[in-house]
Design a protein around this motif. Structure first.
Motif, PDB file in Angstrom:
ATOM      1  N   ILE A  92      -7.428  -2.107   0.007  1.00  0.00           N
ATOM      2  CA  ILE A  92      -8.059  -3.510  -0.592  1.00  0.00           C
ATOM      3  C   ILE A  92      -7.381  -4.667  -1.304  1.00  0.00           C
ATOM      4  CG2 ILE A  92     -10.420  -4.670  -1.497  1.00  0.00           C
ATOM      5  CD1 ILE A  92     -12.587  -2.214  -0.751  1.00  0.00           C
ATOM      6  N   ALA A  93      -6.739  -3.884  -2.407  1.00  0.00           N
ATOM      7  CA  ALA A  93      -5.670  -4.506  -2.980  1.00  0.00           C
ATOM      8  C   ALA A  93      -4.253  -5.251  -2.119  1.00  0.00           C
ATOM      9  CB  ALA A  93      -5.341  -3.449  -4.281  1.00  0.00           C
ATOM     10  N   GLY A  94      -4.144  -4.395  -1.457  1.00  0.00           N
ATOM     11  CA  GLY A  94      -3.279  -4.090  -0.655  1.00  0.00           C
ATOM     12  C   GLY A  94      -3.521  -5.858   0.492  1.00  0.00           C
ATOM     13  N   LEU A  95      -4.429  -5.520   0.547  1.00  0.00           N
ATOM     14  CA  LEU A  95      -4.833  -6.430   1.987  1.00  0.00           C
ATOM     15  C   LEU A  95      -4.753  -8.160   1.348  1.00  0.00           C
ATOM     16  CD1 LEU A  95      -6.687  -4.613   4.075  1.00  0.00           C
ATOM     17  CD2 LEU A  95      -5.022  -5.781   4.699  1.00  0.00           C
ATOM     18  N   VAL A  96      -5.710  -7.857  -0.240  1.00  0.00           N
ATOM     19  CA  VAL A  96      -5.764  -9.426  -0.197  1.00  0.00           C
ATOM     20  C   VAL A  96      -5.066 -10.135  -1.498  1.00  0.00           C
ATOM     21  CG1 VAL A  96      -6.713  -9.994  -2.039  1.00  0.00           C
ATOM     22  CG2 VAL A  96      -8.868  -8.977  -1.289  1.00  0.00           C
ATOM     23  N   ILE A 155       0.490  -1.214  -0.021  1.00  0.00           N
ATOM     24  CA  ILE A 155       0.089  -0.005   0.250  1.00  0.00           C
ATOM     25  C   ILE A 155       0.879   1.089  -0.004  1.00  0.00           C
ATOM     26  CG2 ILE A 155      -1.709   1.178   1.331  1.00  0.00           C
ATOM     27  CD1 ILE A 155      -2.854  -1.115   2.344  1.00  0.00           C
ATOM     28  N   ALA A 156       1.918   1.230   0.822  1.00  0.00           N
ATOM     29  CA  ALA A 156       2.756   2.741   0.405  1.00  0.00           C
ATOM     30  C   ALA A 156       3.683   2.391  -0.382  1.00  0.00           C
ATOM     31  CB  ALA A 156       3.569   2.089   1.821  1.00  0.00           C
ATOM     32  N   GLY A 157       3.843   1.526  -0.818  1.00  0.00           N
ATOM     33  CA  GLY A 157       4.986   1.723  -2.719  1.00  0.00           C
ATOM     34  C   GLY A 157       3.533   1.801  -3.542  1.00  0.00           C
ATOM     35  N   ASP A 158       2.491   1.175  -3.372  1.00  0.00           N
ATOM     36  CA  ASP A 158       1.490   2.120  -4.597  1.00  0.00           C
ATOM     37  C   ASP A 158       0.795   3.070  -4.818  1.00  0.00           C
ATOM     38  OD1 ASP A 158       1.444  -0.317  -5.371  1.00  0.00           O
ATOM     39  OD2 ASP A 158      -1.148  -0.795  -4.476  1.00  0.00           O
ATOM     40  N   LEU A 211     -10.134  -2.015 -11.535  1.00  0.00           N
ATOM     41  CA  LEU A 211      -8.470  -1.564 -12.088  1.00  0.00           C
ATOM     42  C   LEU A 211      -7.507  -2.042 -10.856  1.00  0.00           C
ATOM     43  CD1 LEU A 211      -7.410  -2.067 -14.442  1.00  0.00           C
ATOM     44  CD2 LEU A 211      -6.988   0.202 -14.592  1.00  0.00           C
ATOM     45  N   ILE A 212      -7.384  -0.591  -9.750  1.00  0.00           N
ATOM     46  CA  ILE A 212      -6.676  -0.574  -9.104  1.00  0.00           C
ATOM     47  C   ILE A 212      -6.916  -2.028  -8.661  1.00  0.00           C
ATOM     48  CG2 ILE A 212      -5.958   0.142  -6.905  1.00  0.00           C
ATOM     49  CD1 ILE A 212      -7.168   3.171  -8.623  1.00  0.00           C
ATOM     50  N   THR A 266      -0.757   2.172 -11.400  1.00  0.00           N
ATOM     51  CA  THR A 266      -0.992   3.581  -9.683  1.00  0.00           C
ATOM     52  C   THR A 266      -0.474   4.990 -10.650  1.00  0.00           C
ATOM     53  OG1 THR A 266       1.667   2.069  -9.451  1.00  0.00           O
ATOM     54  CG2 THR A 266      -1.150   1.985  -7.961  1.00  0.00           C
ATOM     55  N   LEU A 267       0.482   4.929 -11.506  1.00  0.00           N
ATOM     56  CA  LEU A 267       1.261   5.781 -11.314  1.00  0.00           C
ATOM     57  C   LEU A 267       0.215   6.637 -13.309  1.00  0.00           C
ATOM     58  CD1 LEU A 267       5.013   4.827 -13.409  1.00  0.00           C
ATOM     59  CD2 LEU A 267       4.478   6.419 -11.671  1.00  0.00           C
TER      60      LEU A 267
END
Length: 203
Positions: free
Chosen positions: A144-148, A65-68, A110-111, A125-126
């Motif tokens: 949501i994406a990071g946790l999944v 999440i931090a990287g995104d 998409l995210i 993300t960019l």
């Protein structure tokens, strides 16, 4: 090699979680960083009792999440210049154009999906930042994406490791095989939908 790596993670104790965070963070900006492999491996180590599965998931997800979000803000601040400098090939330009179209049309969906596509997550993300996609919406879908993603990768390693307690390296191979299959399936579906959409527009 597997034993050496897992022993390194296990011996690192608390540092193993920091390593996971850093790799997941960097992978959002530099697609060649093997974050998914490291999370799956940490899941295998957790199945042996040397790491805590919940902490593996938490640190992997937090790093992702931090990287995104770092990629989002880089896109927001320098998106145009980055596209002109680093995405110069025809293939790269097509990916960027596709990502821009998809972010405008599908956004949050998409995210979430892009998190499971190596390289695709960085471009999306960019693009979200470059296009000014609302950050409040972005952070919700990205969390949501990071946790999944973190749960998926760590669980593959954890349950694969449990299934092969005597030979955990087999669990890692199985988990990596499943991860590649899922990524390939996502890419195949994306290719099929893109082809169908292209066929519809040419009629």
């Amino acid at each position: 090699m597997f034993h050496h790596f897992t022993q390194l993670v296990a011996d690192a104790s608390g540092w193993a979680y920091a390593i996971l965070f850093v790799l997941a963070f960097l992978d959002a900006l530099i697609p060649v960083v093997p974050s998914e492999t490291s999370v799956i491996t940490a899941g295998v180590v957790a199945s042996q009792g040397d790491l805590n599965l919940m902490l593996v998931i938490a640190f992997a997800a937090a790093g992702a999440i931090a990287g995104d979000n770092a990629a989002y803000f880089v896109g927001w601040r320098f998106g145009g210049r980055i596209n002109d400098r680093f995405f110069t090939s025809e293939k790269a330009q097509k990916r960027v154009a596709w990502a821009h179209r998809q972010v405008e049309e599908r956004g949050g969906e998409l995210i979430v999906v892009a998190r499971f596509i190596p390289g695709g997550r960085t471009v999306v993300t960019l693009s979200a930042g470059t296009l000014g996609y609302p950050w409040r919406k972005f952070i919700v879908f990205d969390a949501i994406a990071g946790l999944v993603w973190g749960t998926y990768a760590a669980s593959l390693g954890y349950f694969g490791g449990h299934a092969f307690e005597e030979q955990p390296w087999k669990g890692l191979l199985l988990a990596l095989g499943i991860a590649f299959a899922v990524t390939g399936a996502v890419e195949l579906v994306r290719w099929y939908l893109k082809r169908r959409q292209s066929s519809a527009t040419t009629r």
